[in-house]
Design a protein around this motif. Structure first.
Motif, PDB file in Angstrom:
ATOM      1  N   TRP A  56      -5.518 -13.728 -19.278  1.00 38.95           N
ATOM      2  CA  TRP A  56      -6.100 -13.709 -18.046  1.00 38.95           C
ATOM      3  C   TRP A  56      -5.131 -12.941 -17.001  1.00 38.95           C
ATOM      4  N   LEU A  57      -3.962 -13.752 -16.952  1.00 36.47           N
ATOM      5  CA  LEU A  57      -2.929 -13.303 -16.230  1.00 36.47           C
ATOM      6  C   LEU A  57      -2.683 -11.640 -16.001  1.00 36.47           C
ATOM      7  N   LEU A  58      -2.452 -11.194 -16.959  1.00 38.10           N
ATOM      8  CA  LEU A  58      -2.177  -9.535 -17.272  1.00 38.10           C
ATOM      9  C   LEU A  58      -3.517  -8.827 -16.835  1.00 38.10           C
ATOM     10  N   LYS A  59      -4.389  -9.292 -17.253  1.00 34.16           N
ATOM     11  CA  LYS A  59      -5.784  -8.623 -16.755  1.00 34.16           C
ATOM     12  C   LYS A  59      -6.018  -8.480 -15.456  1.00 34.16           C
ATOM     13  N   CYS A  60      -5.261  -9.583 -14.834  1.00 32.29           N
ATOM     14  CA  CYS A  60      -5.411  -9.613 -13.467  1.00 32.29           C
ATOM     15  C   CYS A  60      -4.291  -8.908 -12.559  1.00 32.29           C
ATOM     16  N   GLY A  61      -3.414  -8.370 -13.155  1.00 36.94           N
ATOM     17  CA  GLY A  61      -2.278  -7.873 -12.607  1.00 36.94           C
ATOM     18  C   GLY A  61      -0.995  -8.778 -12.482  1.00 36.94           C
ATOM     19  N   ALA A  62      -0.831  -9.908 -12.966  1.00 30.47           N
ATOM     20  CA  ALA A  62       0.151 -10.658 -13.144  1.00 30.47           C
ATOM     21  C   ALA A  62       1.087 -10.340 -14.264  1.00 30.47           C
ATOM     22  N   HIS A  63       2.272 -10.958 -14.293  1.00 30.36           N
ATOM     23  CA  HIS A  63       3.374 -10.968 -15.367  1.00 30.36           C
ATOM     24  C   HIS A  63       3.670 -12.097 -15.960  1.00 30.36           C
ATOM     25  N   VAL A  64       4.094 -12.040 -17.174  1.00 31.31           N
ATOM     26  CA  VAL A  64       4.125 -13.209 -18.101  1.00 31.31           C
ATOM     27  C   VAL A  64       5.675 -13.291 -18.824  1.00 31.31           C
ATOM     28  N   LYS A  65       6.248 -14.340 -19.047  1.00 38.94           N
ATOM     29  CA  LYS A  65       7.529 -14.202 -19.817  1.00 38.94           C
ATOM     30  C   LYS A  65       7.257 -15.345 -20.702  1.00 38.94           C
ATOM     31  N   PHE A  66       7.522 -15.020 -22.021  1.00 45.16           N
ATOM     32  CA  PHE A  66       7.220 -16.116 -23.164  1.00 45.16           C
ATOM     33  C   PHE A  66       8.728 -16.696 -23.449  1.00 45.16           C
ATOM     34  N   LYS A  67       8.815 -17.819 -23.854  1.00 49.95           N
ATOM     35  CA  LYS A  67      10.103 -18.588 -24.501  1.00 49.95           C
ATOM     36  C   LYS A  67      10.538 -17.665 -25.512  1.00 49.95           C
ATOM     37  N   ASN A  68      11.878 -17.399 -25.338  1.00 49.64           N
ATOM     38  CA  ASN A  68      12.442 -16.703 -26.526  1.00 49.64           C
ATOM     39  C   ASN A  68      11.991 -15.215 -26.767  1.00 49.64           C
ATOM     40  N   TRP A  69      11.284 -14.584 -25.778  1.00 52.03           N
ATOM     41  CA  TRP A  69      10.900 -13.319 -25.811  1.00 52.03           C
ATOM     42  C   TRP A  69      11.250 -12.267 -24.653  1.00 52.03           C
ATOM     43  N   GLY A  70      12.814 -12.060 -24.570  1.00 51.36           N
ATOM     44  CA  GLY A  70      13.009 -11.144 -23.708  1.00 51.36           C
ATOM     45  C   GLY A  70      12.633 -11.035 -22.333  1.00 51.36           C
ATOM     46  N   SER A  71      11.914 -10.096 -21.666  1.00 52.52           N
ATOM     47  CA  SER A  71      11.664  -9.874 -20.482  1.00 52.52           C
ATOM     48  C   SER A  71      10.314 -10.134 -20.158  1.00 52.52           C
ATOM     49  N   TYR A  72       9.757  -9.966 -18.723  1.00 52.94           N
ATOM     50  CA  TYR A  72       8.345 -10.018 -18.453  1.00 52.94           C
ATOM     51  C   TYR A  72       7.522  -8.997 -19.191  1.00 52.94           C
ATOM     52  N   ILE A  73       6.232  -9.487 -19.723  1.00 53.89           N
ATOM     53  CA  ILE A  73       5.330  -8.831 -20.193  1.00 53.89           C
ATOM     54  C   ILE A  73       4.369  -8.174 -19.086  1.00 53.89           C
ATOM     55  N   VAL A  74       4.196  -6.834 -18.917  1.00 57.36           N
ATOM     56  CA  VAL A  74       3.243  -6.271 -17.908  1.00 57.36           C
ATOM     57  C   VAL A  74       2.264  -5.622 -18.334  1.00 57.36           C
ATOM     58  N   ASP A  75       2.125  -5.278 -19.686  1.00 53.51           N
ATOM     59  CA  ASP A  75       1.117  -4.654 -20.368  1.00 53.51           C
ATOM     60  C   ASP A  75       0.213  -5.490 -21.230  1.00 53.51           C
ATOM     61  N   PHE A  76      -1.003  -5.488 -20.805  1.00 45.56           N
ATOM     62  CA  PHE A  76      -1.738  -6.531 -21.837  1.00 45.56           C
ATOM     63  C   PHE A  76      -1.921  -6.232 -23.197  1.00 45.56           C
ATOM     64  N   ASN A  77      -1.453  -4.885 -23.626  1.00 49.04           N
ATOM     65  CA  ASN A  77      -1.682  -4.589 -25.011  1.00 49.04           C
ATOM     66  C   ASN A  77      -0.346  -4.726 -25.613  1.00 49.04           C
ATOM     67  N   LYS A  78       0.680  -5.152 -25.053  1.00 52.81           N
ATOM     68  CA  LYS A  78       1.950  -5.385 -25.568  1.00 52.81           C
ATOM     69  C   LYS A  78       2.498  -6.845 -25.796  1.00 52.81           C
ATOM     70  N   MET A  79       1.697  -7.562 -26.032  1.00 54.38           N
ATOM     71  CA  MET A  79       1.904  -9.036 -26.081  1.00 54.38           C
ATOM     72  C   MET A  79       2.568  -9.164 -27.515  1.00 54.38           C
ATOM     73  N   PRO A  80       3.270 -10.175 -27.682  1.00 56.27           N
ATOM     74  CA  PRO A  80       4.115 -10.286 -28.732  1.00 56.27           C
ATOM     75  C   PRO A  80       3.079 -10.360 -30.151  1.00 56.27           C
ATOM     76  N   PRO A  81       3.404  -9.978 -31.037  1.00 57.55           N
ATOM     77  CA  PRO A  81       2.535  -9.868 -32.209  1.00 57.55           C
ATOM     78  C   PRO A  81       2.625 -11.146 -33.025  1.00 57.55           C
TER      79      PRO A  81
END
Length: 205
Positions: A56-81
């Motif tokens: 939801w956040l990425l689709k609306c233009g926000a960025h998210v950062k997961f625990k133990n996963w580098g930097s912010y994710i800005v691309d909906f299609n590049k979330m951790p597999p």
């Protein structure tokens, strides 16, 4: 998961604009914002609250950062597999994003969010701030900068965020008594550092 393309729809709208004097752009985007912010409990059940919220956040233009996963994710299609249960949202940064209160239902069930930054998000209102209470058990750092739909009433909902350590407020034009708001926030959140500025040129990094 690949986002469906809306480019054809945008082209058709732009073409219509050239032949019509009616102000249809704002109604179109208003409708689209509501679509993107629609809460989908089935999706939450399918992939869990963290991944559903991130989508939801990425689709609306926000960025998210997961625990133990580098930097912010800005691309909906590049979330951790891999297993969605392995990734928990830790930080959220929404700048010029179209998130609104109805989408804040996605925060329900999140247990690891420590930092949230909302900057220049015109659709965030008092109701949205009330729903931040979903994050009350983990949220430590909150920044609210230039949110024109937030009022004095909305700030009172922040009293519920008892684990806050750092609260930064800047340029909330519809908060009429910022001094009183700051005083009450300090009283209600005695363990939190509270800053309230009215300087849009000074944004905390």
């Amino acid at each position: 998961m690949i986002l469906p393309s809306i480019s054809k729809g945008l082209l058709s709208v732009n073409s219509l604009l050239k032949t019509s004097n009616k102000p249809i752009v704002r109604p179109f985007w208003h409708w689209l914002n509501h679509v993107w912010n629609e809460y989908d409990p089935k999706r939450v059940e399918e992939v869990g609250p963290n991944r559903a919220c991130a989508e939801w956040l990425l689709k609306c233009g926000a960025h998210v950062k997961f625990k133990n996963w580098g930097s912010y994710i800005v691309d909906f299609n590049k979330m951790p597999p891999g297993s969605f249960e392995a990734f928990k949202i830790e930080e959220i940064r929404a700048e010029n994003a179209c998130i609104m209160a109805r989408g804040f239902e996605y925060f329900n069930g999140l247990k690891d969010v420590k930092s949230v930054k909302f900057i220049n998000c015109e659709l965030i209102d008092d109701t949205a701030l009330a729903k931040l209470s979903y994050l009350r058990s983990s949220l430590e750092d909150l920044q609210l900068v230039f949110l024109p739909s937030v009022t004095d009433l909305g700030l009172t909902y922040l009293y519920l965020l008892e684990n806050l350590k750092d609260l930064y407020l800047n340029y909330l034009p519809n908060v009429k008594d910022e001094k009183l708001a700051e005083k009450l926030l300090r009283e209600k959140l005695p363990k939190c550092k509270v800053e309230f500025l009215q300087n849009p040129d000074e944004i905390k990094k």
